[in-house]
Design an enzyme around this catalytic site. Sequence first.
Site, PDB file in Angstrom:
ATOM      1  N   THR A 190     -96.177 -23.449 -60.793  1.00 47.91           N
ATOM      2  CA  THR A 190     -96.480 -24.263 -61.962  1.00 47.91           C
ATOM      3  C   THR A 190     -97.941 -24.705 -62.054  1.00 47.91           C
ATOM      4  O   THR A 190     -98.535 -24.597 -63.133  1.00 47.91           O
ATOM      5  CB  THR A 190     -95.531 -25.469 -62.007  1.00 47.91           C
ATOM      6  OG1 THR A 190     -94.263 -25.036 -62.499  1.00 47.91           O
ATOM      7  CG2 THR A 190     -96.049 -26.572 -62.904  1.00 47.91           C
ATOM      8  N   CYS A 200     -99.772 -27.034 -53.040  1.00 51.17           N
ATOM      9  CA  CYS A 200     -99.452 -27.909 -51.914  1.00 51.17           C
ATOM     10  C   CYS A 200    -100.703 -28.337 -51.162  1.00 51.17           C
ATOM     11  O   CYS A 200    -101.609 -27.533 -50.930  1.00 51.17           O
ATOM     12  CB  CYS A 200     -98.529 -27.181 -50.930  1.00 51.17           C
ATOM     13  SG  CYS A 200     -97.084 -26.462 -51.712  1.00 51.17           S
ATOM     14  N   GLY A 230     -98.627 -31.190 -54.970  1.00 51.33           N
ATOM     15  CA  GLY A 230     -97.584 -31.848 -54.196  1.00 51.33           C
ATOM     16  C   GLY A 230     -98.086 -32.071 -52.786  1.00 51.33           C
ATOM     17  O   GLY A 230     -98.686 -31.176 -52.188  1.00 51.33           O
ATOM     18  N   ASN A 237     -95.113 -29.722 -46.080  1.00 48.12           N
ATOM     19  CA  ASN A 237     -95.543 -30.239 -47.382  1.00 48.12           C
ATOM     20  C   ASN A 237     -94.400 -30.973 -48.070  1.00 48.12           C
ATOM     21  O   ASN A 237     -93.397 -31.319 -47.448  1.00 48.12           O
ATOM     22  CB  ASN A 237     -96.038 -29.085 -48.256  1.00 48.12           C
ATOM     23  CG  ASN A 237     -94.916 -28.126 -48.610  1.00 48.12           C
ATOM     24  OD1 ASN A 237     -94.102 -27.776 -47.745  1.00 48.12           O
ATOM     25  ND2 ASN A 237     -94.850 -27.687 -49.849  1.00 48.12           N
ATOM     26  N   CYS A 240     -92.163 -29.890 -49.994  1.00 51.04           N
ATOM     27  CA  CYS A 240     -90.899 -29.151 -50.083  1.00 51.04           C
ATOM     28  C   CYS A 240     -90.559 -28.391 -48.814  1.00 51.04           C
ATOM     29  O   CYS A 240     -89.689 -27.524 -48.829  1.00 51.04           O
ATOM     30  CB  CYS A 240     -90.930 -28.199 -51.274  1.00 51.04           C
ATOM     31  SG  CYS A 240     -91.295 -29.026 -52.834  1.00 51.04           S
ATOM     32  N   THR A 241     -91.261 -28.662 -47.737  1.00 54.87           N
ATOM     33  CA  THR A 241     -90.993 -28.193 -46.368  1.00 54.87           C
ATOM     34  C   THR A 241     -91.148 -26.696 -46.149  1.00 54.87           C
ATOM     35  O   THR A 241     -90.634 -26.176 -45.169  1.00 54.87           O
ATOM     36  CB  THR A 241     -89.586 -28.638 -45.862  1.00 54.87           C
ATOM     37  OG1 THR A 241     -88.570 -27.840 -46.444  1.00 54.87           O
ATOM     38  CG2 THR A 241     -89.339 -30.113 -46.134  1.00 54.87           C
ATOM     39  N   GLU A 242     -91.878 -25.989 -47.023  1.00 54.01           N
ATOM     40  CA  GLU A 242     -92.073 -24.559 -46.783  1.00 54.01           C
ATOM     41  C   GLU A 242     -93.462 -24.211 -46.257  1.00 54.01           C
ATOM     42  O   GLU A 242     -93.692 -23.084 -45.819  1.00 54.01           O
ATOM     43  CB  GLU A 242     -91.782 -23.740 -48.057  1.00 54.01           C
ATOM     44  CG  GLU A 242     -92.901 -23.682 -49.074  1.00 54.01           C
ATOM     45  CD  GLU A 242     -92.921 -24.862 -50.024  1.00 54.01           C
ATOM     46  OE1 GLU A 242     -93.558 -24.780 -51.078  1.00 54.01           O
ATOM     47  OE2 GLU A 242     -92.271 -25.880 -49.702  1.00 54.01           O
ATOM     48  N   PRO A 299     -89.190 -23.865 -53.547  1.00 51.33           N
ATOM     49  CA  PRO A 299     -87.946 -24.092 -54.294  1.00 51.33           C
ATOM     50  C   PRO A 299     -87.875 -23.385 -55.647  1.00 51.33           C
ATOM     51  O   PRO A 299     -86.784 -23.162 -56.156  1.00 51.33           O
ATOM     52  CB  PRO A 299     -87.930 -25.617 -54.493  1.00 51.33           C
ATOM     53  CG  PRO A 299     -88.852 -26.158 -53.484  1.00 51.33           C
ATOM     54  CD  PRO A 299     -89.902 -25.128 -53.274  1.00 51.33           C
ATOM     55  N   THR A 300     -89.003 -23.073 -56.257  1.00 48.28           N
ATOM     56  CA  THR A 300     -89.084 -22.424 -57.581  1.00 48.28           C
ATOM     57  C   THR A 300     -88.257 -23.160 -58.633  1.00 48.28           C
ATOM     58  O   THR A 300     -87.635 -22.540 -59.490  1.00 48.28           O
ATOM     59  CB  THR A 300     -88.659 -20.936 -57.532  1.00 48.28           C
ATOM     60  OG1 THR A 300     -87.247 -20.812 -57.353  1.00 48.28           O
ATOM     61  CG2 THR A 300     -89.387 -20.195 -56.424  1.00 48.28           C
ATOM     62  N   ALA A 301     -88.257 -24.481 -58.593  1.00 41.41           N
ATOM     63  CA  ALA A 301     -87.383 -25.256 -59.474  1.00 41.41           C
ATOM     64  C   ALA A 301     -87.619 -24.957 -60.951  1.00 41.41           C
ATOM     65  O   ALA A 301     -86.678 -24.898 -61.735  1.00 41.41           O
ATOM     66  CB  ALA A 301     -87.569 -26.745 -59.204  1.00 41.41           C
ATOM     67  N   THR A 302     -88.868 -24.775 -61.350  1.00 38.97           N
ATOM     68  CA  THR A 302     -89.165 -24.558 -62.763  1.00 38.97           C
ATOM     69  C   THR A 302     -89.422 -23.099 -63.097  1.00 38.97           C
ATOM     70  O   THR A 302     -88.947 -22.604 -64.116  1.00 38.97           O
ATOM     71  CB  THR A 302     -90.387 -25.396 -63.184  1.00 38.97           C
ATOM     72  OG1 THR A 302     -90.202 -26.739 -62.783  1.00 38.97           O
ATOM     73  CG2 THR A 302     -90.578 -25.355 -64.693  1.00 38.97           C
TER      74      THR A 302
END
Length: 956
Positions: free
Chosen positions: A362, A378, A406, A590, A592-594, A780-783
């Site tokens: 994003t 991140c 983030g 970060n 989102c932990t990746e 996560p690729t949420a969006t």
Amino acid sequence: MHHPAITAERSPAPATALSHAAGPDLTDTAFNTGLGVSVSARSFEVIRRNGAVVAFNPDKIAVALTKAFLAVEGHQGATSARIRDVVGELTATVVNALTRRLPGGGTVHIEDIQDQVELALMRSGSHDVARAYVLYREKRAAERAAQAAAAPASDAPVLHVVDGDIRRPLDRAALLATVREACAGLADVSADTVLEHALHNLYDGVPVVAVRQSLVLAARTLIEREPAYSKVSARLLLDSIRVEVLGQPTAHGAMTAGYAEYFPRAIRRGIAAELLDPRLAEFDLEVLGRALVADRDLQFDYLGLQTLYDRYFLHVDEQRIELPQTFFMRVAMGLALNEIDREARAIEFYNLLSSFDFMSSTPTLFNSGTRHSQLSSCYLTTVSDDLEGIYQSVKENALLQKYAGGLGNDWTPVRALGSRIKGTNGKSQGVIPFLKVVNDTAVAVNQGGKRKGAVCAYLESWHLDIEEFLELRKNTGDERRRTHDMNTANWIPDLFMQRVMNNQDWTLFSPSDVPDLHDKYGKAFAAAYTAYEARAERGEIKLFKRIPAVQLWRKMLTMLFETGHPWITFKDACNLRSPQQHVGTVHSSNLCTEITLNTSDTETAVCNLGSVNLPAHLVQVDGQWTLDQAKLKRTIRTAMRLLDNVVDINFYATPKARNANVRHRPVGLGIMGFSNCLQAMGLPYASDEAVVFADRSMEAVCYHAYWASTDLAEERGRYSSFTGSLWDQGILPLDSLQLLEDARGGFVEVDRGATQDWEALRQRIAQVGMRNSNCVAIAPTATISNIVGLSASIEPEYQNLYVKSNLSGEFTVVNDALVRDLKALGLWDEVMVADLKYFDGSLAPIDRIPAELKARYATAFEIDPVWLIEAAARRQKWIDQAQSLNLYVAVASGKKLDEIYKLAWTRGLKTTYYLRTLGATAMEKTGAPIDRTAVPAAPAEPKFCAIDNPDCEACQ
């Protein structure tokens, strides 16, 4: 939002008992309720069943709900008081849902309002009231139908539309032609049905803009019955966007020429408005305009296109100046600014993005090609143990969050509560008060209104403040020591897990007394830690606390279950397998932990993300599903070049971020659509075959990513800190598993099988080096998965039918693969839709569905989380960073959580993300007999975190 459920203790009242509780007229005039709901009559109006348009009045909703509750539950004093509170919340929910769907105002039909009331009742758990409400609506509909049949036939009224100052009759034939174009090439959709629903929402004198909007809304209401209507909705929305951007209606067939003509104007307009980088004007805009592929507009589902329109397309004075293909080309141009053959590379990047084979994260999509090219996702920082350093970190957080970053903050160096402060000879207040400041900063800096700032604080498990850190997200206690808007994570050394396994004690220290533990890991950490314990025993360290390791572990799991935080992440696995351990330590992940990159007081780690569309690379060969290796290699080669370009183009808010990113050049290539692949292949997520596919697919992605980085190194040079790295030593990610096992003395149980030619890659690295210190991370690729129309990341399917909420509104999401399979068996009908709604998208309770299909389409909470860990472990052995791994537990217990998180550790996982648990009411419902008179609207997606919250999709 979770509302308190009101459950009737007696049988529901008959529909007639509601009298006018659900009365057909919920609106008269504008009204500001005492419930905190305020709606302007000028912006929101309601179409009554007789065609009249009246001002919206939320008080009517409250009255209808109150009567419905009283009809079922009676008028007892205590009951009435409880009803009043619930009605207030439900009314606000209904109003918010309507205004979210029409944020700019508009008209809504009375039936749509009643649909939202019905949905709110079911979501709140008020099933008896909802049932009575449904029965009343059905009874009134039957009465109206009978009245209409008895009335003399009359010609349909002539509707007029208003376009500026012009009033003209509504051209139904033209509308039908528009809808037919939107339905072209799609099976099982009807243009006549869409038009019929749209006309239902029109009235005499309706603005022409509202006519186009009504077509979109009509198509989207049909999605739950037929997923293909999602594409119809998207194409009708596209018609409206073209009018807004181009100034006139434009048929899809004319868009190849339309794009070529408009694109140069769009870029120049964006530059003139000081939105776009003036260097974009140096491209050959005519050449790029002719490269745009109009037919790629037809790929979108409604959710994807609406998301782009609302949040990504640039606008001037609230008018969009971008269309889908001009948007993707603008992003591609921004990523090709430093290329020698800029036009060719821009077209290459454009084709990658617009075909949906790969999608950047994003921040890259938001800002590429703009005057503020903050493209990275991140940032990881370490906070130093002094007041100036602490507040400098808070300032850096704000600067990094401003343009969509983030954050992961490492707070371990900050001394604990009660530690001596030399400068004042006082005692420290510890970490917790400063985290409250970080929390409030994240709320204050909201990225220009696009989404809230998002941050995660990490603390090592030996820190003396760890017990209070675990409680930061609790809803009770001193609010000054709570952080409700910030994420937290445990940074756990292996020695702690070994002490848990062996039922031994654990000692907590202040980092001011044990300063070197922060940078140590593996055997060096264990030796230093035990030496400090000995010193504490001798009285040489005064400030410490000894507790059973199991006691702290249980509290970690208890807080994780109760609050969703702190997450469980493993320090030694991140460091011992890090390619960059020769130049520093990984102190945290970060948001989102990746991401697992080094940080220090001089380096802020930065990572640039993007994800491969895995289903787009899935093919059948001789009846067997496999990945198209040639296409995957091409996609990843271009994607890695694009991500590497971000390092040089990126806007850095702090010097520490620039220094680290340019020095190490890390990127994070991930995947999305893993569940879609399994469904296409006919594999249940909970199966050995799915675990093998996770292994083989991630091996291929990583192999091609690492090879692509060597190609970039050969062309552009290796990254500056390459010498001494694990890459330089010939140790690949698979090999580093042995480093972890050696340091632990066991406790690493992972399959080590491989299929790619890793020895050839090892030789290639030795010859030319690597361009990037790190290459792969699964976000996560949420969006972006919404944009592309895929299941997110490596997630199992949440539900097979649900309502997804985000900043663009609420969207019905249906598993189209399931619908396809049900159609093939002759099982897709109105009853099946009703059953899926009632059972929250689960197939398990529906008797007529075959067991094989139930297994294949099992939802997240129906899959034993052990399978998620096993698949993740197979991926992790190939990945040089980590993965955002959510764990879903339907029936959580201390024993179950203990088992799965110990399994995650022994399988060599570096990090885990959210623990998601199922509410008791949902569990009860899966075993309930179905009552088809009480069928709700599509179940809602739960809100777990900032990622899923409509106000903030923080990572991607």
